[in-house]
Write a protein that holds these residues in place. Structure first.
Motif, PDB file in Angstrom:
ATOM      1  N   PRO A 270       0.816  -1.217   0.000  1.00  0.00           N
ATOM      2  CA  PRO A 270       0.000   0.000   0.000  1.00  0.00           C
ATOM      3  C   PRO A 270       0.849   1.265   0.000  1.00  0.00           C
ATOM      4  O   PRO A 270       1.881   1.335   0.655  1.00  0.00           O
ATOM      5  CB  PRO A 270      -0.796  -0.118   1.305  1.00  0.00           C
ATOM      6  CG  PRO A 270       0.052  -0.974   2.195  1.00  0.00           C
ATOM      7  CD  PRO A 270       0.756  -1.936   1.288  1.00  0.00           C
ATOM      8  N   ARG A 271       0.398   2.258  -0.783  1.00  0.00           N
ATOM      9  CA  ARG A 271       1.028   3.580  -0.763  1.00  0.00           C
ATOM     10  C   ARG A 271      -0.075   4.626  -0.874  1.00  0.00           C
ATOM     11  O   ARG A 271      -0.748   4.720  -1.893  1.00  0.00           O
ATOM     12  CB  ARG A 271       2.033   3.751  -1.901  1.00  0.00           C
ATOM     13  CG  ARG A 271       2.542   5.203  -1.979  1.00  0.00           C
ATOM     14  CD  ARG A 271       3.685   5.395  -2.934  1.00  0.00           C
ATOM     15  NE  ARG A 271       4.009   6.814  -3.085  1.00  0.00           N
ATOM     16  CZ  ARG A 271       5.082   7.282  -3.699  1.00  0.00           C
ATOM     17  NH1 ARG A 271       5.961   6.455  -4.222  1.00  0.00           N
ATOM     18  NH2 ARG A 271       5.293   8.575  -3.791  1.00  0.00           N
ATOM     19  N   ALA A 272      -0.253   5.388   0.173  1.00  0.00           N
ATOM     20  CA  ALA A 272      -1.274   6.438   0.176  1.00  0.00           C
ATOM     21  C   ALA A 272      -0.814   7.602  -0.695  1.00  0.00           C
ATOM     22  O   ALA A 272       0.363   7.957  -0.719  1.00  0.00           O
ATOM     23  CB  ALA A 272      -1.524   6.918   1.601  1.00  0.00           C
ATOM     24  N   SER A 273      -1.746   8.189  -1.417  1.00  0.00           N
ATOM     25  CA  SER A 273      -1.388   9.313  -2.290  1.00  0.00           C
ATOM     26  C   SER A 273      -2.540  10.306  -2.423  1.00  0.00           C
ATOM     27  O   SER A 273      -2.772  10.863  -3.483  1.00  0.00           O
ATOM     28  CB  SER A 273      -0.995   8.799  -3.679  1.00  0.00           C
ATOM     29  OG  SER A 273      -2.058   8.051  -4.248  1.00  0.00           O
ATOM     30  N   ASP A 274      -3.293  10.489  -1.316  1.00  0.00           N
ATOM     31  CA  ASP A 274      -4.356  11.489  -1.375  1.00  0.00           C
ATOM     32  C   ASP A 274      -3.867  12.797  -0.761  1.00  0.00           C
ATOM     33  O   ASP A 274      -2.763  12.883  -0.225  1.00  0.00           O
ATOM     34  CB  ASP A 274      -5.628  10.984  -0.678  1.00  0.00           C
ATOM     35  CG  ASP A 274      -5.381  10.595   0.777  1.00  0.00           C
ATOM     36  OD1 ASP A 274      -5.004  11.485   1.560  1.00  0.00           O
ATOM     37  OD2 ASP A 274      -5.554   9.412   1.114  1.00  0.00           O
ATOM     38  N   ASP A 278      -0.267  11.568   2.091  1.00  0.00           N
ATOM     39  CA  ASP A 278       0.583  11.231   0.958  1.00  0.00           C
ATOM     40  C   ASP A 278       1.899  10.665   1.477  1.00  0.00           C
ATOM     41  O   ASP A 278       2.676  11.372   2.143  1.00  0.00           O
ATOM     42  CB  ASP A 278       0.841  12.474   0.096  1.00  0.00           C
ATOM     43  CG  ASP A 278       1.596  12.138  -1.182  1.00  0.00           C
ATOM     44  OD1 ASP A 278       0.941  11.946  -2.210  1.00  0.00           O
ATOM     45  OD2 ASP A 278       2.846  12.056  -1.138  1.00  0.00           O
ATOM     46  N   ASN A 279       2.161   9.381   1.191  1.00  0.00           N
ATOM     47  CA  ASN A 279       3.385   8.742   1.689  1.00  0.00           C
ATOM     48  C   ASN A 279       4.644   9.370   1.129  1.00  0.00           C
ATOM     49  O   ASN A 279       5.675   9.433   1.809  1.00  0.00           O
ATOM     50  CB  ASN A 279       3.362   7.247   1.366  1.00  0.00           C
ATOM     51  CG  ASN A 279       2.384   6.466   2.221  1.00  0.00           C
ATOM     52  OD1 ASN A 279       2.070   5.325   1.911  1.00  0.00           O
ATOM     53  ND2 ASN A 279       1.876   7.062   3.296  1.00  0.00           N
ATOM     54  N   GLY A 280       4.584   9.813  -0.130  1.00  0.00           N
ATOM     55  CA  GLY A 280       5.754  10.458  -0.713  1.00  0.00           C
ATOM     56  C   GLY A 280       6.118  11.727   0.023  1.00  0.00           C
ATOM     57  O   GLY A 280       7.292  11.994   0.313  1.00  0.00           O
ATOM     58  N   TYR A 281       5.115  12.515   0.368  1.00  0.00           N
ATOM     59  CA  TYR A 281       5.330  13.755   1.131  1.00  0.00           C
ATOM     60  C   TYR A 281       5.912  13.425   2.502  1.00  0.00           C
ATOM     61  O   TYR A 281       6.855  14.075   2.972  1.00  0.00           O
ATOM     62  CB  TYR A 281       4.009  14.507   1.262  1.00  0.00           C
ATOM     63  CG  TYR A 281       4.044  15.664   2.230  1.00  0.00           C
ATOM     64  CD1 TYR A 281       4.581  16.894   1.843  1.00  0.00           C
ATOM     65  CD2 TYR A 281       3.557  15.531   3.530  1.00  0.00           C
ATOM     66  CE1 TYR A 281       4.622  17.959   2.737  1.00  0.00           C
ATOM     67  CE2 TYR A 281       3.590  16.585   4.423  1.00  0.00           C
ATOM     68  CZ  TYR A 281       4.118  17.797   4.024  1.00  0.00           C
ATOM     69  OH  TYR A 281       4.170  18.853   4.906  1.00  0.00           O
ATOM     70  N   ASN A 308       7.800  19.684  -2.150  1.00  0.00           N
ATOM     71  CA  ASN A 308       6.641  18.987  -1.599  1.00  0.00           C
ATOM     72  C   ASN A 308       5.574  18.766  -2.660  1.00  0.00           C
ATOM     73  O   ASN A 308       5.024  17.666  -2.801  1.00  0.00           O
ATOM     74  CB  ASN A 308       6.040  19.800  -0.446  1.00  0.00           C
ATOM     75  CG  ASN A 308       6.932  19.822   0.779  1.00  0.00           C
ATOM     76  OD1 ASN A 308       7.711  18.904   0.999  1.00  0.00           O
ATOM     77  ND2 ASN A 308       6.821  20.869   1.580  1.00  0.00           N
ATOM     78  N   ASP A 309       5.279  19.813  -3.426  1.00  0.00           N
ATOM     79  CA  ASP A 309       4.240  19.714  -4.456  1.00  0.00           C
ATOM     80  C   ASP A 309       4.690  18.833  -5.619  1.00  0.00           C
ATOM     81  O   ASP A 309       3.874  18.129  -6.227  1.00  0.00           O
ATOM     82  CB  ASP A 309       3.871  21.108  -4.967  1.00  0.00           C
ATOM     83  CG  ASP A 309       3.060  21.888  -3.950  1.00  0.00           C
ATOM     84  OD1 ASP A 309       2.599  21.283  -2.976  1.00  0.00           O
ATOM     85  OD2 ASP A 309       2.890  23.112  -4.119  1.00  0.00           O
ATOM     86  N   ILE A 310       5.973  18.884  -5.940  1.00  0.00           N
ATOM     87  CA  ILE A 310       6.504  18.032  -7.014  1.00  0.00           C
ATOM     88  C   ILE A 310       6.334  16.565  -6.654  1.00  0.00           C
ATOM     89  O   ILE A 310       5.908  15.745  -7.472  1.00  0.00           O
ATOM     90  CB  ILE A 310       7.987  18.368  -7.279  1.00  0.00           C
ATOM     91  CG1 ILE A 310       8.096  19.665  -8.102  1.00  0.00           C
ATOM     92  CG2 ILE A 310       8.707  17.225  -7.989  1.00  0.00           C
ATOM     93  CD1 ILE A 310       9.511  20.145  -8.331  1.00  0.00           C
ATOM     94  N   VAL A 311       6.650  16.199  -5.406  1.00  0.00           N
ATOM     95  CA  VAL A 311       6.532  14.806  -4.966  1.00  0.00           C
ATOM     96  C   VAL A 311       5.073  14.360  -4.974  1.00  0.00           C
ATOM     97  O   VAL A 311       4.755  13.245  -5.401  1.00  0.00           O
ATOM     98  CB  VAL A 311       7.156  14.634  -3.563  1.00  0.00           C
ATOM     99  CG1 VAL A 311       6.755  13.305  -2.947  1.00  0.00           C
ATOM    100  CG2 VAL A 311       8.675  14.729  -3.656  1.00  0.00           C
ATOM    101  N   LYS A 312       4.170  15.221  -4.540  1.00  0.00           N
ATOM    102  CA  LYS A 312       2.747  14.868  -4.537  1.00  0.00           C
ATOM    103  C   LYS A 312       2.218  14.691  -5.962  1.00  0.00           C
ATOM    104  O   LYS A 312       1.382  13.827  -6.214  1.00  0.00           O
ATOM    105  CB  LYS A 312       1.939  15.942  -3.812  1.00  0.00           C
ATOM    106  CG  LYS A 312       2.127  15.962  -2.304  1.00  0.00           C
ATOM    107  CD  LYS A 312       1.237  17.028  -1.664  1.00  0.00           C
ATOM    108  CE  LYS A 312       1.380  17.026  -0.153  1.00  0.00           C
ATOM    109  NZ  LYS A 312       0.518  18.047   0.482  1.00  0.00           N
TER     110      LYS A 312
END
Length: 443
Positions: A270-274, A278-281, A308-312
């Motif tokens: 699982p990887r959250a991305s809402d 957001d896991n990347g953030y 931050n916005d680029i990763v999201k």
């Protein structure tokens, strides 16, 4: 500021400690453990995840949870397939891992295990090797016997080859029986050595192996080692594993159907991305914090906001985020305490992303960057509809950078790009910042 994100230190008993389990994957780990415990039979489960998505970190936490924070506990074996793909025969390496479960003082069980494994190994190798296979005190089968197989076989004369074929026919029934007995013994062994509790055999990095080794390992897992009491968990990237199948058997094969023969259940990491989870953030924030020394100050804070916005938006893997931050750290260390104009900071973030994830688009040809390559790589047309002001402005800056004089003038007049932010800035802002990182490639 450190150039490399420090490796997370995970002790063997920490489990899903909140300070390490930043993506809150404990719930997924619990469900996976319940699946292993309650599935019965001998399922082969595959955990699919992209490159650099935190598989190894999760597995380390999960093993600690299985053996130290769960009732009943589940014994696990960890096997790095990539580290072992130099081996000639997966059977020997897999059997050796299970052999390690036997306590040091249990000599009787050691002897019996080695005897059963040696007979199975001889059956597998018969017809391909004219060498002796022997049981040693330090392991199961002498590895030197396997290493010389191809050389010895190529030196055989016709009569010797005939003898090998006859031997193969004569031992066919015996070989089948030896393999059947090994499976039966292995199932009893798993039940006895762990008191009836499940054993999970984790095979990691399967997608990175040489195709021949990876696929033979898959086949042997299913046909020889997948027995009652042992559940196999293959941690891999499905897409890359399917490419290995095509490499081995040609483009005409259906890799999905091929894998269905060996794997019973596919799970996805699982990887959250809402917007609010957001896991990347989260990874970016934790990694950036770990890279900062005690007295470090990041003067160009706008660039961090843009990152931050680029990763999201782009959803790079965690490994790619580490590379983005390595380039950002290099720029930050070179600039020191000097604070740059906002436009510089916005473009610094975009260059770090492109350098880490789309490096080919930043190659200078005849003194110029190829605008169409960068626009495509940066997906600028998609950014235009993004809700992020930062990315919308980066979009305008990149287009401004490549525009002709009339277009640039129009963009300034319409205040798409702020004039006061452009004072003293070179015309080719993206090329200038990219040149700072020319020939710099952190590993």
């Amino acid at each position: 500021m450190k150039i490399v994100v420090p490796e997370i230190q995970i002790s063997s008993d920490c489990g899903f400690s909140p300070d390490i389990d930043i993506f809150k994957r404990k719930g997924f780990g619990e469900r996976l453990a319940n699946l292993v415990e309650n599935s019965g039979g001998s399922p082969v489960i595959a955990l699919d995840s992209g490159w650099g998505e935190g598989k190894s970190t999760f597995i380390k936490m999960w093993r600690g949870y299985l053996e130290n924070h769960r009732e009943p506990e589940i014994v696990s074996i960890y096997f790095d397939a990539f580290e072992n793909d130099y081996q000639k025969d997966p059977f020997l390496t897999l059997a050796s891992e299970i052999y390690q479960l036997i306590t040091v003082e249990d000599e009787e069980r050691k002897t019996k295990f080695k005897d059963k494994a040696a007979k199975a190994a001889k059956s597998l190798l018969r017809g391909a090797l004219k060498v002796s296979v022997k049981v040693g005190t330090a392991g199961i089968v002498d590895g030197s016997a396997v290493d010389v197989a191809e050389k010895e076989l190529s030196n055989l004369v016709a009569d010797q080859v005939d003898d090998l074929i006859k031997e193969r026919f004569e031992h066919a029934a015996k070989d089948k029986l030896a393999l059947k007995e090994f499976r039966s013994y292995l199932s009893n062994f798993a039940n006895e050595v762990n008191g009836g509790k499940p054993i999970v055999f984790i095979i990691d990095e399967l997608d990175r192996c040489k195709p021949d080794f990876a696929l033979e390992l898959l086949e042997q897992v299913k046909h020889l080692f997948s027995v009652q009491g042992i559940t196999f968990l293959l941690v891999t990237n499905r897409e890359q594993l399917e490419e290995s199948i095509k490499s081995k058997y040609g483009q005409g094969i259906d890799p999905t159907n091929y894998l269905h023969k060996f794997i019973n259940v596919w799970l996805t990491m699982p990887r959250a991305s809402d917007e609010y989870n957001d896991n990347g953030y989260q990874f970016l924030q934790n990694a950036l914090s770990a890279m900062k020394e005690e007295n470090d100050v990041i003067a160009n804070t706008d660039s961090v906001s843009v990152l931050n916005d680029i990763v999201k938006f782009y959803q790079p893997s965690f490994r790619e985020i580490e590379r983005i931050l390595s380039y950002f750290s290099i720029v930050n260390n070179m600039l020191g305490s000097q604070r740059y104009l906002e436009n510089y900071q916005y473009m610094i973030s975009m260059v770090c992303y492109l350098k880490a994830c789309q490096p080919n688009c930043l190659k200078v040809i005849n003194g110029k960057l190829n605008s169409s390559h960068i626009i495509e790589a940066a997906r600028l047309d998609e950014i235009a509809s993004s809700e992020s002001y930062n990315l919308q402005y980066v979009n305008k800056l990149v287009r401004f950078d490549f525009a002709d004089e009339d277009t640039r003038k129009q963009m300034l007049e319409e205040r798409e790009v702020q004039m006061n932010c452009m004072r003293g800035a070179p015309q080719n802002l993206l090329k200038t910042i990219s040149s700072w990182l020319s020939e710099i490639n952190p590993s």
